[in-house]
Design an enzyme around this catalytic site. Structure first.
Site, mmCIF file in Angstrom:
data_model
loop_
_atom_site.group_PDB
_atom_site.id
_atom_site.type_symbol
_atom_site.label_atom_id
_atom_site.label_comp_id
_atom_site.label_asym_id
_atom_site.label_seq_id
_atom_site.Cartn_x
_atom_site.Cartn_y
_atom_site.Cartn_z
ATOM 1 N N LYS A 1 -3.158 5.796 -22.794
ATOM 2 C CA LYS A 1 -1.500 6.456 -23.614
ATOM 3 C C LYS A 1 -0.728 6.342 -24.224
ATOM 4 O O LYS A 1 0.007 5.680 -24.891
ATOM 5 C CB LYS A 1 -2.930 7.889 -24.378
ATOM 6 C CG LYS A 1 -3.803 7.771 -24.380
ATOM 7 C CD LYS A 1 -4.788 8.909 -25.472
ATOM 8 C CE LYS A 1 -6.166 8.441 -25.154
ATOM 9 N NZ LYS A 1 -6.538 9.144 -26.667
ATOM 10 N N ARG B 1 -16.416 11.867 -33.206
ATOM 11 C CA ARG B 1 -15.688 12.905 -32.668
ATOM 12 C C ARG B 1 -16.454 14.916 -33.438
ATOM 13 O O ARG B 1 -15.577 14.926 -34.227
ATOM 14 C CB ARG B 1 -14.318 12.799 -32.881
ATOM 15 C CG ARG B 1 -13.695 12.136 -32.379
ATOM 16 C CD ARG B 1 -13.203 12.062 -30.681
ATOM 17 N NE ARG B 1 -14.293 12.357 -29.589
ATOM 18 C CZ ARG B 1 -13.803 12.084 -28.291
ATOM 19 N NH1 ARG B 1 -13.062 11.499 -27.963
ATOM 20 N NH2 ARG B 1 -15.496 12.125 -27.708
ATOM 21 N N TYR C 1 0.679 -1.502 -0.119
ATOM 22 C CA TYR C 1 0.173 -0.306 0.326
ATOM 23 C C TYR C 1 0.697 1.484 0.319
ATOM 24 O O TYR C 1 0.635 2.019 -1.008
ATOM 25 C CB TYR C 1 -0.697 0.205 1.235
ATOM 26 C CG TYR C 1 -1.156 0.695 2.208
ATOM 27 C CD1 TYR C 1 -3.720 1.377 0.596
ATOM 28 C CD2 TYR C 1 -1.552 2.892 1.911
ATOM 29 C CE1 TYR C 1 -4.836 1.486 0.770
ATOM 30 C CE2 TYR C 1 -2.533 2.955 1.819
ATOM 31 C CZ TYR C 1 -3.999 2.997 1.329
ATOM 32 O OH TYR C 1 -4.734 4.065 1.385
ATOM 33 N N PHE D 1 -10.739 19.460 -24.820
ATOM 34 C CA PHE D 1 -11.151 17.222 -24.738
ATOM 35 C C PHE D 1 -11.827 17.742 -23.952
ATOM 36 O O PHE D 1 -11.847 18.390 -22.726
ATOM 37 C CB PHE D 1 -9.727 17.157 -24.558
ATOM 38 C CG PHE D 1 -9.840 15.196 -25.113
ATOM 39 C CD1 PHE D 1 -10.431 14.638 -25.606
ATOM 40 C CD2 PHE D 1 -9.623 15.066 -23.635
ATOM 41 C CE1 PHE D 1 -10.350 13.554 -26.352
ATOM 42 C CE2 PHE D 1 -10.449 13.492 -24.276
ATOM 43 C CZ PHE D 1 -9.720 13.122 -24.765
ATOM 44 N N THR D 2 -12.933 16.743 -24.329
ATOM 45 C CA THR D 2 -13.441 16.802 -23.774
ATOM 46 C C THR D 2 -13.891 16.876 -22.153
ATOM 47 O O THR D 2 -14.168 17.513 -21.386
ATOM 48 C CB THR D 2 -14.518 15.579 -23.878
ATOM 49 O OG1 THR D 2 -13.765 14.362 -24.111
ATOM 50 C CG2 THR D 2 -15.188 15.578 -25.698
ATOM 51 N N PHE E 1 -21.838 11.414 -25.135
ATOM 52 C CA PHE E 1 -21.255 10.884 -26.281
ATOM 53 C C PHE E 1 -20.756 9.493 -25.862
ATOM 54 O O PHE E 1 -21.473 8.519 -26.359
ATOM 55 C CB PHE E 1 -19.993 11.152 -26.523
ATOM 56 C CG PHE E 1 -19.034 11.771 -26.169
ATOM 57 C CD1 PHE E 1 -18.266 12.429 -25.252
ATOM 58 C CD2 PHE E 1 -18.075 10.607 -25.720
ATOM 59 C CE1 PHE E 1 -17.754 12.928 -24.070
ATOM 60 C CE2 PHE E 1 -16.755 10.875 -24.888
ATOM 61 C CZ PHE E 1 -17.099 11.952 -24.261
ATOM 62 N N ASP F 1 -1.021 18.776 -21.750
ATOM 63 C CA ASP F 1 -0.986 17.006 -21.529
ATOM 64 C C ASP F 1 -0.336 16.185 -22.677
ATOM 65 O O ASP F 1 -0.112 16.430 -24.128
ATOM 66 C CB ASP F 1 -2.715 17.575 -22.127
ATOM 67 C CG ASP F 1 -3.456 16.482 -21.868
ATOM 68 O OD1 ASP F 1 -2.498 15.156 -22.244
ATOM 69 O OD2 ASP F 1 -4.727 16.401 -22.500
HETATM 70 N N1 F0G Z 1 -5.787 13.766 -22.219
HETATM 71 C C1 F0G Z 1 -6.360 13.455 -23.619
HETATM 72 C C2 F0G Z 1 -5.469 14.575 -24.730
HETATM 73 C C3 F0G Z 1 -7.574 12.579 -24.158
HETATM 74 O O1 F0G Z 1 -7.236 11.939 -25.443
HETATM 75 C C4 F0G Z 1 -7.472 11.385 -23.153
HETATM 76 C C5 F0G Z 1 -8.632 10.533 -23.055
HETATM 77 C C6 F0G Z 1 -7.109 12.192 -21.560
HETATM 78 C C7 F0G Z 1 -6.779 13.719 -21.790
HETATM 79 C C8 F0G Z 1 -8.209 11.768 -20.740
HETATM 80 O O2 F0G Z 1 -7.502 10.558 -20.133
HETATM 81 O O3 F0G Z 1 -8.640 8.412 -20.706
HETATM 82 O O4 F0G Z 1 -6.737 8.166 -19.512
HETATM 83 O O5 F0G Z 1 -9.541 9.590 -18.502
HETATM 84 N N2 F0G Z 1 -9.013 10.022 -24.820
HETATM 85 C C9 F0G Z 1 -9.674 9.063 -24.571
HETATM 86 C C10 F0G Z 1 -9.868 9.056 -26.214
HETATM 87 C C11 F0G Z 1 -10.782 9.037 -23.711
HETATM 88 O O6 F0G Z 1 -10.298 8.400 -26.270
HETATM 89 O O7 F0G Z 1 -9.476 9.473 -26.939
HETATM 90 P P1 F0G Z 1 -8.601 9.193 -19.489
#
Ligand code: F0G
Length: 481
Positions: free
Chosen positions: A265, A388, A80, A132-133, A454, A222
């Site tokens: 990623k 998208r 832990y 980004f979303t 989405f 990012d």
């Molecule tokens: N920043 C970028 C540029 C991303 O593409 C993503 C996630 C995140 C932050 C958030 O990271 O998913 O680990 O919480 N992109 C995914 C996609 C969801 O399918 O493009 P996460």
């Protein structure tokens, strides 16, 4: 991928790895595919994986691991607190980005939550090259607002600009002057996701950081899609041709106060984290980690994933490894261009992006062309892509629809997962779809969540275009799947 020429003159990417674990795929008949997409509410997020042939939804958490990563997972130190596995990861992250402190988190959006909760308050403005979303949702949840300050060329879908993810420095300075005292940080996204995985250049990142310093504003990178951005800098930016991948990474990173990433990623594993050089910054965010993620030496990640990420980050500094996805994407883009299929150019990272606005101009934006094209691609080939476009936006506070700047269908290329014949199959089915594009119609919502709609919104087709598309498929392909 190494520079390997084919004697027959063909120009195709060559995999510099071999496959040692396989997963069987299932390709349903077209009639079944029509049923499955209906059951999924015409939302590819709601399809079941067993009904999908090529899963090109995302590159998140679905990249193939190497033998070295799998081996590292077996020696993970499960504790832990004070796990040696965490120390390894911390050292690796700091080595690669030139930072001193690392806060672990369970994935990228968890880092965004911590950043937003620590620095953003109501009325704040966060400039970004593009939104980004997930970071946008965290910032707006706290009453902040996002300003997109991308170069104009960035939204030009047919272009040969090598760095469409660049910030417009004039727009950025204007925004800084107009919002004095209201900018908690500037966020720059590597491999700009929503405009087609387009990179920024090293020179632009440096200029952004210098401008921010001049006005005493914090900068956040990012780095989730850094791997593709890095390869594209290495191969496209003249000044970086003789720099190693490690040197480029350190040079970009040194301008930013904070770097965070989705380890789903970057690093071929699952997790995430925030790194920085400044102790005070770390102290400000630190308390939120045990509150939302887990103790400071795992932050919600499994130790096995941390081991895999440590090795994966190292592999990211190997050009043979990181060139695989961008070269496959570039191959797809070039094949689509030859066939006249509207596709975002130049090829970026993450995936190949079809331009739904030009693919199916008969479908108005209010009927979600990118969502409709995602359903059509599934029907045509069992290919799961991701909308998208407008469905990925959220409505304005007054309930009106916010139309997306671009309507794209993303066909992600998970790293080291698919072979060239599978990619060729995807290209074939999309070209067939393009030749039958007149059959494709629009969608409408039947269940619409307020936040991140989405992910779990449900839609239905307007008219019976999906049945007609399946009938045409049968006619053209006979009894082929
Ligand atoms: N920043 C970028 C540029 C991303 O593409 C993503 C996630 C995140 C932050 C958030 O990271 O998913 O680990 O919480 N992109 C995914 C996609 C969801 O399918 O493009 P996460």
């Amino acid at each position: 991928m190494a520079n390997v020429k084919f004697f027959n003159g063909e120009s195709i990417p060559l995999e510099m790895h071999k496959v040692r674990i396989v997963q069987k795929l299932n390709l349903l008949p077209v009639e079944e595919r029509v049923k499955c997409i209906a059951e999924a509410g015409n939302n590819t997020f709601l399809l079941k994986n067993k009904d999908v042939f090529l899963d090109m939804l995302t590159d998140s958490g679905v990249n193939a691991m190497s033998d070295r990563q799998q081996a590292a997972m077996l020696v993970a130190d499960d504790s832990y607190a004070g796990s040696a596995t965490f120390t390894k990861l911390e050292n690796k992250v700091n080595e690669i980005f030139g930072t001193k402190y690392f806060l672990p988190a369970h994935q990228g959006r968890a880092c965004e939550n911590i950043l937003a909760m620590t620095f953003v308050k109501a009325g704040d403005v966060v400039p970004m090259n593009f939104h980004f979303t997930t970071p946008k949702a965290h910032i707006t949840r706290l009453g902040g607002r996002v300003e997109e300050l991308l170069i104009d060329e960035g939204l030009n879908l047919v272009s040969d600009h090598p760095f469409k993810g660049n910030f417009d420095l004039n727009k950025l300075e204007k925004c800084i002057l107009e919002n004095k005292g209201k900018i908690p940080f500037i966020r720059m996204e590597a491999g700009t996701n929503l405009i087609g995985g387009q990179p920024f250049e090293l020179a632009n990142a440096k200029a952004v950081c210098e401008l921010a310093k001049k006005y005493g504003i914090m900068t956040v990178l990012d780095a989730s899609l850094w791997q593709d951005n890095l390869y594209l800098i290495k191969t496209r930016e003249e000044a970086c041709k003789n720099m190693s991948l490690r040197e480029i990474t350190l040079e970009v990173a040194k301008g930013f106060d904070i770097i965070y990433f989705s380890g789903r990623k970057l690093g071929f594993a699952r997790g995430g984290g925030i790194c920085m050089r400044d102790k005070e910054l770390c102290e400000k965010m630190k308390e939120l980690v045990p509150l939302f993620e887990g103790f400071l030496t795992y932050g919600g990640m499994s130790v096995r994933e941390m081991e895999a990420m440590t090795v994966g980050l190292d592999e990211t500094m190997d050009e043979d490894v990181i060139s695989q996805a961008p070269q496959f994407i570039s191959y797809m883009v070039e094949e689509f261009k030859k066939a006249g299929v509207p596709v975002v150019t130049p090829a970026g990272g993450l995936g190949c992006h079809l331009d739904a606005t030009r693919f199916i101009p008969q479908v108005p934006q209010s009927q979600y062309p990118a969502g409709a094209l995602a359903c059509a691609a599934y029907i045509a080939g069992g290919i799961r892509g991701m909308e998208r476009g407008t469905i990925s936006e959220e409505r304005e506070p007054d309930g009106s629809e916010r139309m997306a700047a671009v309507e794209l269908l993303r066909l992600a290329v998970p790293r080291r997962v698919y072979t060239l014949s599978q990619v060729k199959y995807a290209i074939d089915r999309i070209i067939w779809l393009y030749q039958n594009r007149d059959l494709i119609g629009g969608l409408k919502f039947v269940e619409e969540p307020k936040v991140l709609r989405f992910f779990f919104g449900r839609l239905e087709p307007i008219g019976d275009w999906q049945q007609k598309l399946a009938e045409k498929f049968r006619k053209d392909f006979g009894d082929s799947l």
